[in-house]
Write a protein that holds these residues in place. Sequence first.
Motif, PDB file in Angstrom:
ATOM      1  N   SER A   1      47.526  28.701  54.952  1.00  0.00           N
ATOM      2  CA  SER A   1      47.672  27.655  53.944  1.00  0.00           C
ATOM      3  C   SER A   1      46.506  26.669  54.002  1.00  0.00           C
ATOM      4  O   SER A   1      46.673  25.487  54.294  1.00  0.00           O
ATOM      5  N   ASP A   2      45.318  27.195  53.746  1.00  0.00           N
ATOM      6  CA  ASP A   2      44.107  26.383  53.780  1.00  0.00           C
ATOM      7  C   ASP A   2      43.560  26.132  52.394  1.00  0.00           C
ATOM      8  O   ASP A   2      42.356  25.973  52.214  1.00  0.00           O
ATOM      9  N   GLY A   3      44.443  26.157  51.414  1.00  0.00           N
ATOM     10  CA  GLY A   3      43.990  25.865  50.066  1.00  0.00           C
ATOM     11  C   GLY A   3      43.436  27.089  49.369  1.00  0.00           C
ATOM     12  O   GLY A   3      44.020  28.178  49.438  1.00  0.00           O
ATOM     13  N   GLY A   4      42.330  26.938  48.691  1.00  0.00           N
ATOM     14  CA  GLY A   4      41.769  28.036  47.938  1.00  0.00           C
ATOM     15  C   GLY A   4      40.291  27.868  47.677  1.00  0.00           C
ATOM     16  O   GLY A   4      39.640  26.968  48.228  1.00  0.00           O
ATOM     17  N   VAL A   5      39.773  28.771  46.856  1.00  0.00           N
ATOM     18  CA  VAL A   5      38.364  28.762  46.466  1.00  0.00           C
ATOM     19  C   VAL A   5      38.303  28.799  44.951  1.00  0.00           C
ATOM     20  O   VAL A   5      39.052  29.543  44.303  1.00  0.00           O
ATOM     21  N   GLY A   6      37.421  28.004  44.390  1.00  0.00           N
ATOM     22  CA  GLY A   6      37.298  27.966  42.946  1.00  0.00           C
ATOM     23  C   GLY A   6      35.852  28.006  42.499  1.00  0.00           C
ATOM     24  O   GLY A   6      34.930  28.072  43.325  1.00  0.00           O
TER      25      GLY A   6
ATOM     26  N   LYS B   1      35.545  36.390  51.168  1.00  0.00           N
ATOM     27  CA  LYS B   1      34.794  36.409  49.915  1.00  0.00           C
ATOM     28  C   LYS B   1      35.730  36.217  48.731  1.00  0.00           C
ATOM     29  O   LYS B   1      36.882  36.669  48.751  1.00  0.00           O
ATOM     30  N   VAL B   2      35.214  35.560  47.709  1.00  0.00           N
ATOM     31  CA  VAL B   2      35.913  35.418  46.436  1.00  0.00           C
ATOM     32  C   VAL B   2      34.942  35.824  45.334  1.00  0.00           C
ATOM     33  O   VAL B   2      33.776  35.425  45.361  1.00  0.00           O
ATOM     34  N   VAL B   3      35.437  36.623  44.415  1.00  0.00           N
ATOM     35  CA  VAL B   3      34.591  37.140  43.337  1.00  0.00           C
ATOM     36  C   VAL B   3      35.093  36.631  41.995  1.00  0.00           C
ATOM     37  O   VAL B   3      36.301  36.694  41.709  1.00  0.00           O
ATOM     38  N   LEU B   4      34.164  36.141  41.195  1.00  0.00           N
ATOM     39  CA  LEU B   4      34.468  35.713  39.828  1.00  0.00           C
ATOM     40  C   LEU B   4      33.755  36.646  38.863  1.00  0.00           C
ATOM     41  O   LEU B   4      32.555  36.862  38.991  1.00  0.00           O
ATOM     42  N   THR B   5      34.504  37.168  37.925  1.00  0.00           N
ATOM     43  CA  THR B   5      33.914  37.996  36.872  1.00  0.00           C
ATOM     44  C   THR B   5      34.124  37.312  35.532  1.00  0.00           C
ATOM     45  O   THR B   5      35.231  36.880  35.219  1.00  0.00           O
ATOM     46  N   MET B   6      33.046  37.209  34.778  1.00  0.00           N
ATOM     47  CA  MET B   6      33.106  36.622  33.437  1.00  0.00           C
ATOM     48  C   MET B   6      32.563  37.660  32.459  1.00  0.00           C
ATOM     49  O   MET B   6      31.434  38.133  32.632  1.00  0.00           O
ATOM     50  N   SER B   7      33.361  37.990  31.486  1.00  0.00           N
ATOM     51  CA  SER B   7      32.976  39.056  30.558  1.00  0.00           C
ATOM     52  C   SER B   7      32.240  38.506  29.346  1.00  0.00           C
ATOM     53  O   SER B   7      32.280  37.310  29.044  1.00  0.00           O
ATOM     54  N   ASN B   8      31.545  39.408  28.668  1.00  0.00           N
ATOM     55  CA  ASN B   8      30.914  39.104  27.385  1.00  0.00           C
ATOM     56  C   ASN B   8      30.106  37.806  27.427  1.00  0.00           C
ATOM     57  O   ASN B   8      30.351  36.877  26.658  1.00  0.00           O
ATOM     58  N   MET B   9      29.128  37.789  28.300  1.00  0.00           N
ATOM     59  CA  MET B   9      28.305  36.593  28.475  1.00  0.00           C
ATOM     60  C   MET B   9      27.469  36.304  27.222  1.00  0.00           C
ATOM     61  O   MET B   9      27.056  37.225  26.501  1.00  0.00           O
ATOM     62  N   ALA B  10      27.236  35.009  27.006  1.00  0.00           N
ATOM     63  CA  ALA B  10      26.433  34.557  25.872  1.00  0.00           C
ATOM     64  C   ALA B  10      25.450  33.496  26.363  1.00  0.00           C
ATOM     65  O   ALA B  10      25.655  32.927  27.448  1.00  0.00           O
ATOM     66  N   PRO B  11      24.392  33.227  25.597  1.00  0.00           N
ATOM     67  CA  PRO B  11      23.426  32.208  26.029  1.00  0.00           C
ATOM     68  C   PRO B  11      24.060  30.858  26.370  1.00  0.00           C
ATOM     69  O   PRO B  11      23.567  30.152  27.252  1.00  0.00           O
ATOM     70  N   VAL B  12      25.149  30.490  25.721  1.00  0.00           N
ATOM     71  CA  VAL B  12      25.805  29.208  26.027  1.00  0.00           C
ATOM     72  C   VAL B  12      26.439  29.192  27.412  1.00  0.00           C
ATOM     73  O   VAL B  12      26.840  28.139  27.913  1.00  0.00           O
ATOM     74  N   ASP B  13      26.540  30.341  28.031  1.00  0.00           N
ATOM     75  CA  ASP B  13      27.084  30.432  29.393  1.00  0.00           C
ATOM     76  C   ASP B  13      26.012  30.200  30.452  1.00  0.00           C
ATOM     77  O   ASP B  13      26.307  30.245  31.654  1.00  0.00           O
ATOM     78  N   THR B  14      24.785  29.979  30.031  1.00  0.00           N
ATOM     79  CA  THR B  14      23.716  29.648  30.972  1.00  0.00           C
ATOM     80  C   THR B  14      24.079  28.366  31.697  1.00  0.00           C
ATOM     81  O   THR B  14      24.340  27.332  31.066  1.00  0.00           O
ATOM     82  N   ALA B  15      24.115  28.435  33.019  1.00  0.00           N
ATOM     83  CA  ALA B  15      24.576  27.292  33.804  1.00  0.00           C
ATOM     84  C   ALA B  15      24.347  27.549  35.279  1.00  0.00           C
ATOM     85  O   ALA B  15      24.071  28.681  35.697  1.00  0.00           O
ATOM     86  N   THR B  16      24.465  26.492  36.061  1.00  0.00           N
ATOM     87  CA  THR B  16      24.564  26.640  37.506  1.00  0.00           C
ATOM     88  C   THR B  16      26.044  26.799  37.834  1.00  0.00           C
ATOM     89  O   THR B  16      26.866  25.992  37.405  1.00  0.00           O
ATOM     90  N   TYR B  17      26.357  27.850  38.570  1.00  0.00           N
ATOM     91  CA  TYR B  17      27.733  28.152  38.926  1.00  0.00           C
ATOM     92  C   TYR B  17      27.942  27.782  40.398  1.00  0.00           C
ATOM     93  O   TYR B  17      27.230  28.271  41.278  1.00  0.00           O
ATOM     94  N   PHE B  18      28.912  26.897  40.626  1.00  0.00           N
ATOM     95  CA  PHE B  18      29.213  26.416  41.972  1.00  0.00           C
ATOM     96  C   PHE B  18      30.519  27.034  42.469  1.00  0.00           C
ATOM     97  O   PHE B  18      31.512  27.097  41.727  1.00  0.00           O
ATOM     98  N   CYS B  19      30.503  27.411  43.710  1.00  0.00           N
ATOM     99  CA  CYS B  19      31.712  27.818  44.417  1.00  0.00           C
ATOM    100  C   CYS B  19      32.216  26.604  45.185  1.00  0.00           C
ATOM    101  O   CYS B  19      31.400  25.876  45.782  1.00  0.00           O
ATOM    102  N   ILE B  20      33.506  26.361  45.147  1.00  0.00           N
ATOM    103  CA  ILE B  20      34.033  25.162  45.796  1.00  0.00           C
ATOM    104  C   ILE B  20      35.257  25.478  46.646  1.00  0.00           C
ATOM    105  O   ILE B  20      35.990  26.431  46.374  1.00  0.00           O
ATOM    106  N   HIS B  21      35.451  24.687  47.678  1.00  0.00           N
ATOM    107  CA  HIS B  21      36.671  24.742  48.465  1.00  0.00           C
ATOM    108  C   HIS B  21      37.681  23.806  47.840  1.00  0.00           C
ATOM    109  O   HIS B  21      37.372  22.629  47.589  1.00  0.00           O
ATOM    110  N   ASP B  22      38.849  24.340  47.526  1.00  0.00           N
ATOM    111  CA  ASP B  22      39.922  23.568  46.932  1.00  0.00           C
ATOM    112  C   ASP B  22      41.028  23.422  47.966  1.00  0.00           C
ATOM    113  O   ASP B  22      41.793  24.355  48.176  1.00  0.00           O
ATOM    114  N   PRO B  23      41.135  22.257  48.597  1.00  0.00           N
ATOM    115  CA  PRO B  23      42.162  22.084  49.631  1.00  0.00           C
ATOM    116  C   PRO B  23      43.588  22.144  49.094  1.00  0.00           C
ATOM    117  O   PRO B  23      44.536  22.192  49.852  1.00  0.00           O
ATOM    118  N   GLY B  24      43.730  22.129  47.761  1.00  0.00           N
ATOM    119  CA  GLY B  24      45.058  22.209  47.168  1.00  0.00           C
ATOM    120  C   GLY B  24      45.666  20.852  46.856  1.00  0.00           C
ATOM    121  O   GLY B  24      46.849  20.767  46.510  1.00  0.00           O
TER     122      GLY B  24
END
Lengths: 110, 119
Positions: free
Chosen positions: B32-37, B79-102
């Motif tokens: 029970s250490d929260g999650g990853v987002g 490890k945690v994996v994020l999949t995002m489908s059908n990418m578009a130019p508006v999805d250009t961004a810095t993607y951060f992984c975070i610890h979510d203590p809950g």
Amino acid sequence: QSVVTQPPSASGTPGQWVTISCSGDKSNIGTNTVNWYQQLPGTTPKLLIYSNDQRPSGVPDRFSASKSGTSASLAISGLQSEDEAEYYCAAWDDRLTGPVFGGGTKLTVL
Amino acid sequence: QITLKESGPTLVKATQNLTLTCTFSGFSLSTSDGGVGWIRQPPGKALEWLAAIYWDDSERYSPSLRSRLTITKDTPRNKVVLTMSNMAPVDTATYFCIHDPGFGWFDPWGQGTLVTVSS
């Protein structure tokens, strides 16, 4: 357009006291706690305040925050040049069932 | 000490799928250490929460992106994996992984990875 709004900019001179506001509604700030993040230029956001007014260890006590109703505010006393950063408020939104961020406030130290 | 690091492609083409991996240490998703987002930030713009997965296998998604996102975890390998489908130019961004203590806040954050979507 974020459901939580912040002024896009704020400024102050060294030593001054400045505040940054964060306005939401009853589905987010009105019901849930507010957290604040500091993003120094070119860096990763860092947790600055959690649960409305709690400082993580290592955050100077120059930083304080409060919440009232559907609004919150971050206060910085004794402003320093290294405080120049983007500041974001965030809160869980019961209607959206997820956290929402304000649009960010760029603080400039003159 | 909790650390997180994102990995994945820096450039994807429009309509392709994006797969990002977060490798973390200092906590476990088997207790029970929260999650990853994941949170993203388009250049010069604000932060946007995307998704999270927790120790109890529960998942949460941004309602506006729910149809395009899938988050999974590999607990033994941290490890945690994020999949995002059908990418578009508006999805250009810095993607951060975070610890979510809950408890509603996120701490710490990974260094972020810039993903550019070409048309």
